[in-house]
Design a protein around this motif. Structure first.
Motif, mmCIF file in Angstrom:
data_model
loop_
_atom_site.group_PDB
_atom_site.id
_atom_site.type_symbol
_atom_site.label_atom_id
_atom_site.label_comp_id
_atom_site.label_asym_id
_atom_site.label_seq_id
_atom_site.Cartn_x
_atom_site.Cartn_y
_atom_site.Cartn_z
ATOM 1 N N GLY A 217 0.837 -1.316 0.008
ATOM 2 C CA GLY A 217 0.085 -0.037 -0.007
ATOM 3 C C GLY A 217 0.823 1.265 -0.157
ATOM 4 O O GLY A 217 0.546 2.200 -0.539
ATOM 5 N N MET A 218 2.009 1.423 0.871
ATOM 6 C CA MET A 218 2.886 2.303 0.733
ATOM 7 C C MET A 218 3.609 2.424 -0.544
ATOM 8 O O MET A 218 3.891 3.578 -1.186
ATOM 9 C CB MET A 218 3.907 2.039 1.835
ATOM 10 N N VAL A 219 3.854 1.321 -1.309
ATOM 11 C CA VAL A 219 4.559 1.323 -2.560
ATOM 12 C C VAL A 219 3.518 2.063 -3.534
ATOM 13 O O VAL A 219 4.008 2.932 -4.399
ATOM 14 C CB VAL A 219 5.037 0.020 -2.944
ATOM 15 N N ASP A 220 2.252 1.713 -3.549
ATOM 16 C CA ASP A 220 1.364 2.303 -4.520
ATOM 17 C C ASP A 220 1.202 3.693 -4.183
ATOM 18 O O ASP A 220 1.007 4.415 -5.339
ATOM 19 C CB ASP A 220 0.093 1.735 -4.308
ATOM 20 N N LEU A 221 1.422 4.055 -2.794
ATOM 21 C CA LEU A 221 1.299 5.706 -2.623
ATOM 22 C C LEU A 221 2.070 6.515 -3.105
ATOM 23 O O LEU A 221 1.923 7.605 -3.853
ATOM 24 C CB LEU A 221 1.394 5.690 -1.165
ATOM 25 N N ALA A 239 -2.179 10.579 0.174
ATOM 26 C CA ALA A 239 -1.474 10.578 1.609
ATOM 27 C C ALA A 239 -2.151 10.995 2.687
ATOM 28 O O ALA A 239 -2.383 10.360 4.023
ATOM 29 C CB ALA A 239 -0.276 11.423 1.368
ATOM 30 N N ALA A 240 -3.067 12.099 2.769
ATOM 31 C CA ALA A 240 -4.027 12.575 3.607
ATOM 32 C C ALA A 240 -5.257 11.360 3.991
ATOM 33 O O ALA A 240 -5.224 11.175 5.082
ATOM 34 C CB ALA A 240 -4.545 13.915 3.257
ATOM 35 N N LYS A 241 -5.584 10.893 2.920
ATOM 36 C CA LYS A 241 -6.588 9.780 3.107
ATOM 37 C C LYS A 241 -5.867 8.586 3.920
ATOM 38 O O LYS A 241 -6.744 7.993 4.987
ATOM 39 C CB LYS A 241 -7.175 9.247 2.002
ATOM 40 N N LEU A 242 -4.715 8.244 3.777
ATOM 41 C CA LEU A 242 -4.168 7.157 4.489
ATOM 42 C C LEU A 242 -3.631 7.650 5.745
ATOM 43 O O LEU A 242 -3.940 6.656 6.827
ATOM 44 C CB LEU A 242 -2.780 6.702 3.749
ATOM 45 N N CYS A 243 -3.432 8.767 6.071
ATOM 46 C CA CYS A 243 -2.963 9.097 7.371
ATOM 47 C C CYS A 243 -4.347 9.255 8.213
ATOM 48 O O CYS A 243 -4.154 8.945 9.568
ATOM 49 C CB CYS A 243 -2.395 10.671 7.355
ATOM 50 N N GLU A 244 -5.429 9.678 7.728
ATOM 51 C CA GLU A 244 -6.519 9.669 8.531
ATOM 52 C C GLU A 244 -7.139 8.231 8.782
ATOM 53 O O GLU A 244 -8.017 7.952 9.708
ATOM 54 C CB GLU A 244 -7.618 10.350 7.760
ATOM 55 N N SER A 245 -6.684 7.033 8.080
ATOM 56 C CA SER A 245 -7.037 6.013 8.014
ATOM 57 C C SER A 245 -6.141 4.952 7.962
ATOM 58 O O SER A 245 -5.819 4.280 6.985
ATOM 59 C CB SER A 245 -8.277 5.470 7.147
ATOM 60 N N PRO A 246 -5.163 4.849 9.038
ATOM 61 C CA PRO A 246 -4.041 3.930 8.730
ATOM 62 C C PRO A 246 -4.511 2.364 8.774
ATOM 63 O O PRO A 246 -5.491 2.035 9.140
ATOM 64 C CB PRO A 246 -3.136 4.161 9.979
ATOM 65 N N PRO A 247 -3.726 1.566 7.861
ATOM 66 C CA PRO A 247 -4.022 0.189 7.782
ATOM 67 C C PRO A 247 -3.530 -0.698 8.954
ATOM 68 O O PRO A 247 -3.082 -1.916 8.659
ATOM 69 C CB PRO A 247 -3.375 -0.066 6.334
ATOM 70 N N PHE A 248 -3.880 -0.592 9.969
ATOM 71 C CA PHE A 248 -3.103 -1.345 11.251
ATOM 72 C C PHE A 248 -4.273 -1.866 12.137
ATOM 73 O O PHE A 248 -4.160 -2.299 13.182
ATOM 74 C CB PHE A 248 -2.392 -0.586 12.001
#
Length: 335
Positions: A217-221, A239-248
């Protein structure tokens, strides 16, 4: 899970000579079907059980057919006492005997510590978990950090002659060289004796795959050639969307279910090192865009992150140039 690597000794080797001597004096009749023991494979002892004991003279050196618990029947093999640990079998390798030899109590020189080589690009990326594993166990190793043509024109063609799957990262111990990321992590973890027993191995294999999904997911980003984010504006939005919803979320649920200090128990396994790296990368991404902490929703992951970061033998790594390497390759334009 990882299939036990079957070490094959060359004719006339120390193992062959030892097996020859044992074949004449070991009483294998004490072994019964279903009896549990430990069997060495590729320098690692695995939990196994007896399937049968052959009376065929051609199998005198290795008459015991064993099944590795948790592995497929196709991985069963015949072994001799030189690869077996068992209290009932005379001539097998006893843990106390092994410790005595290593300490030099029997007059033999202590066994030399394992030495490793690892290779990756001159970035953190998939190389960081390997470096941390090796530092954590204070292993002796050489870190080959490639740049562009060093790999593609010089190193890779030679390695492809040895293995069609040759790629970065790779790790080598003795005459065994392993490629493909999760296989590399699994192999190195087992050689370094990471983990929390046989059950943890299967848990760890699953977790390695799950963490790798986060990595991709980070590679795609960040890599424009993946065509997910073609412009800087698209990257910032993603990036903003990922930071708001981290994949953990799955890892938080895992820690809640098993209530362990690390993913598979009281000690780190290879998956822990990759998970920590991905947590750290997402932490840095959130800081770059002045977003709230990624740990706000994941208190168990935060506790794991802090606990891992405080491991004494890793402090040298965190102060080193290796930890300060770029996270991604130069073609990852924005992070």
């Amino acid at each position: 899970g990882r299939v036990p690597w079957r070490a094959r000794a060359s004719r006339g080797s120390h193992r062959d000579r030892r097996a020859d001597g044992m074949a004449a004096r070991v009483d294998y009749s004490v072994l019964q079907e279903g009896q549990r023991l430990q069997v060495e494979s590729g320098g690692v002892y695995y939990a196994a059980e007896v399937v049968s004991v052959s009376q065929n003279k051609k199998r005198a050196k290795a008459p015991v057919r064993v099944h590795y618990r948790g592995y497929a029947e196709a991985d069963d093999e015949f072994v001799g006492a030189d690869r077996i640990r068992s209290k009932v079998l005379s001539g097998s390798v006893k843990p106390a005997e092994k410790k005595g030899r290593q300490a030099g109590k029997s007059g033999a020189p202590p066994k030399a510590p394992l030495e490793f080589e690892m290779a990756y690009w001159q970035i953190r990326g998939l190389g960081a978990p390997l470096r941390m594993m090796l530092e954590y166990k204070e292993a002796k190793y050489t870190d080959h950090q490639y740049q562009g043509e060093d790999w593609f024109k010089e190193a890779k063609p030679k390695l492809l002659e040895q293995d069609p799957l040759a790629n970065l990262p790779w790790v080598k111990c003795g005459d065994v060289c392993v490629f493909q990321s999760n296989s590399v992590y699994s192999f190195l973890g087992q050689r370094l004796r990471l983990g929390n027993g046989p059950r943890s191995r299967l848990m760890n294999e699953q977790l390695l795959c799950e963490v790798y999904d986060v990595r991709m997911g980070m590679v795609d980003l960040v890599y424009g050639m993946k065509k997910v984010n073609r412009t800087e504006d698209e990257f910032k939005a993603s990036a903003a969307k990922l930071c708001e919803s981290p994949p953990f979320g799955k890892f938080e649920a895992w820690f809640n279910k098993y209530d362990t200090e690390y993913l598979t128990g009281k000690k780190p396994n290879s998956a822990d090192f990759h998970l920590w790296e991905m947590l750290d990368q997402h932490r840095l991404l959130a800081e770059k865009f002045s977003k709230p902490s990624i740990f706000d929703k994941f208190p168990k992951c935060k506790a794991f992150y802090d606990r891992f970061r405080a491991l004494p033998t890793l402090q040298k790594y965190f102060e080193s140039a290796a930890y300060k390497l770029p996270i991604n390759a130069p073609v990852a334009y924005w992070f």
